[in-house]
Design an enzyme around this catalytic site. Structure first.
Site, PDB file in Angstrom:
ATOM      1  N   ASP A   1      20.894  -0.631   4.838  1.00  0.00           N
ATOM      2  CA  ASP A   1      20.597   0.643   4.176  1.00  0.00           C
ATOM      3  C   ASP A   1      19.258   0.598   3.447  1.00  0.00           C
ATOM      4  OD1 ASP A   1      22.901   1.813   5.039  1.00  0.00           O
ATOM      5  OD2 ASP A   1      23.937   1.772   3.118  1.00  0.00           O
TER       6      ASP A   1
ATOM      7  N   TYR B   1      27.694  -9.847   1.550  1.00  0.00           N
ATOM      8  CA  TYR B   1      27.019  -8.989   0.572  1.00  0.00           C
ATOM      9  C   TYR B   1      27.474  -9.318  -0.848  1.00  0.00           C
ATOM     10  CZ  TYR B   1      26.273  -5.952   4.673  1.00  0.00           C
ATOM     11  OH  TYR B   1      25.937  -5.451   5.916  1.00  0.00           O
TER      12      TYR B   1
ATOM     13  N   ASP C   1      27.164   6.214  -2.486  1.00  0.00           N
ATOM     14  CA  ASP C   1      26.348   5.257  -3.239  1.00  0.00           C
ATOM     15  C   ASP C   1      25.664   5.974  -4.393  1.00  0.00           C
ATOM     16  OD1 ASP C   1      24.174   6.630  -2.165  1.00  0.00           O
ATOM     17  OD2 ASP C   1      23.667   5.065  -0.712  1.00  0.00           O
TER      18      ASP C   1
ATOM     19  N   ARG D   1      29.718   0.889   1.351  1.00  0.00           N
ATOM     20  CA  ARG D   1      29.823   2.143   0.585  1.00  0.00           C
ATOM     21  C   ARG D   1      31.227   2.732   0.721  1.00  0.00           C
ATOM     22  NH1 ARG D   1      26.406   6.078   3.174  1.00  0.00           N
ATOM     23  NH2 ARG D   1      26.066   4.672   4.928  1.00  0.00           N
TER      24      ARG D   1
END
Length: 297
Positions: A38, A66, A80, A172
């Site tokens: 992203d 992540y 987000d 997300r």
């Protein structure tokens, strides 16, 4: 210049823009990424260079890692911190409930992809439709959450977490789903990708750092093509078959040896201490052969 660079993508640019910048920096056209990150996320973005672009398909399926931050109490249209706020909730959630929620999302789960994504519907990207106020029904997709653990909980509202997951997982959406599971809302307020397969953040390099390297230094940060395929089994072909191998001929192998491998599964092929490329073992007329799919020398 052939191989893979473990790039640290900065915040604020798309994966495509990172590729474009690297093409200009290195002065070569054949560069591609192995799965988008992203624009507002930072972290590991492996870039395949030169002949390395031919193995990008094998890197798409590797697991991703992540570090993220989930903020409870708010839902946004993009799931987000950069979207429009849709809903608020003043519900107080205790730490025990938060930990239980995170445990519940481990393993194989289903996700409905967000409207603000690059997935396509009738040739149009979903985020293009979302910007026009359209919502398209999206079927749920199965993804795997291999590991999900909480690093810190701040005021029972902000949760710093670590996740290891399969390709196609939207972090997300994971945050949005956890918020709903808790009877409130949630959005992803921060995201850094710290690993893509064997490529980890500690070994990543920035575009600005790469710009300062001379040719010798640059070569030292380019990972050999075969090192990017560490999950793939290796197969060594006898040296006298070298010419036939690089010309794509079928190379007969011992039946007992072939039984140690899965037929029609990609393998790294070596000959004369050299990585030749990606091939597979096939069976033809009850004889086992090595067949090259991609010769990379």
């Amino acid at each position: 210049m052939n191989g893979i660079i473990n790039l640290f993508k900065p915040k604020g640019i798309t994966s495509h823009e990172a590729v474009k910048k690297m093409r200009k920096t290195l002065g070569i056209k054949k560069i591609g990424h192995t799965g988008t990150l992203d624009p507002n996320a930072t972290g590991v973005l492996p870039l395949c260079i030169g002949k390395g672009t031919r193995i990008s398909e094998y890197l798409l399926d590797v697991e991703k890692e992540y570090v993220g931050e989930l903020t409870l109490g708010i839902a946004t249209d993009t799931q987000d911190a950069y979207g429009r706020i849709l809903k608020y909730s003043s519900k107080k959630v205790d730490e025990e409930s938060i930990r239980l929620a995170f445990e519940s999302f481990k393993g194989e789960i289903e996700q409905i992809p967000p409207m603000y994504s690059a997935l396509k519907h009738k040739g149009k990207k979903l985020y293009e439709l979302a910007r026009k106020g359209q919502t398209i029904e999206r079927p749920p997709r199965k993804v795997n959450i291999y590991d999900l653990k909480i690093d810190k909980i701040l005021n029972n509202k902000k949760i710093i977490f670590h996740v290891k997951c399969s390709k196609g997982t939207y972090i997300r959406t994971l945050c949005d789903d956890i918020g709903q599971f808790l009877g409130t809302y949630g959005y992803l307020s921060y995201l850094m990708r710290i690993g893509v397969g064997d490529f980890i953040i500690n070994d990543s390099v920035s575009i600005d750092y790469i710009k300062r390297l001379d040719k010798k230094e640059l070569n030292s940060i380019i990972c050999p093509i075969d090192k990017g395929l560490s999950k793939m089994e290796s197969f060594i072909v006898e040296g006298n078959y070298y010419k036939q191998l690089i010309n794509g001929a079928l190379i007969p192998i011992n039946h007992d040896v072939s039984n140690c491998y899965n037929f029609n599964t990609p393998i790294k092929v070596y000959c004369k201490n050299t990585f030749i490329g990606v091939g597979k073992i096939i069976n033809k007329d009850n004889i086992s052969f090595v067949k090259m799919d991609k010769v990379l020398i």
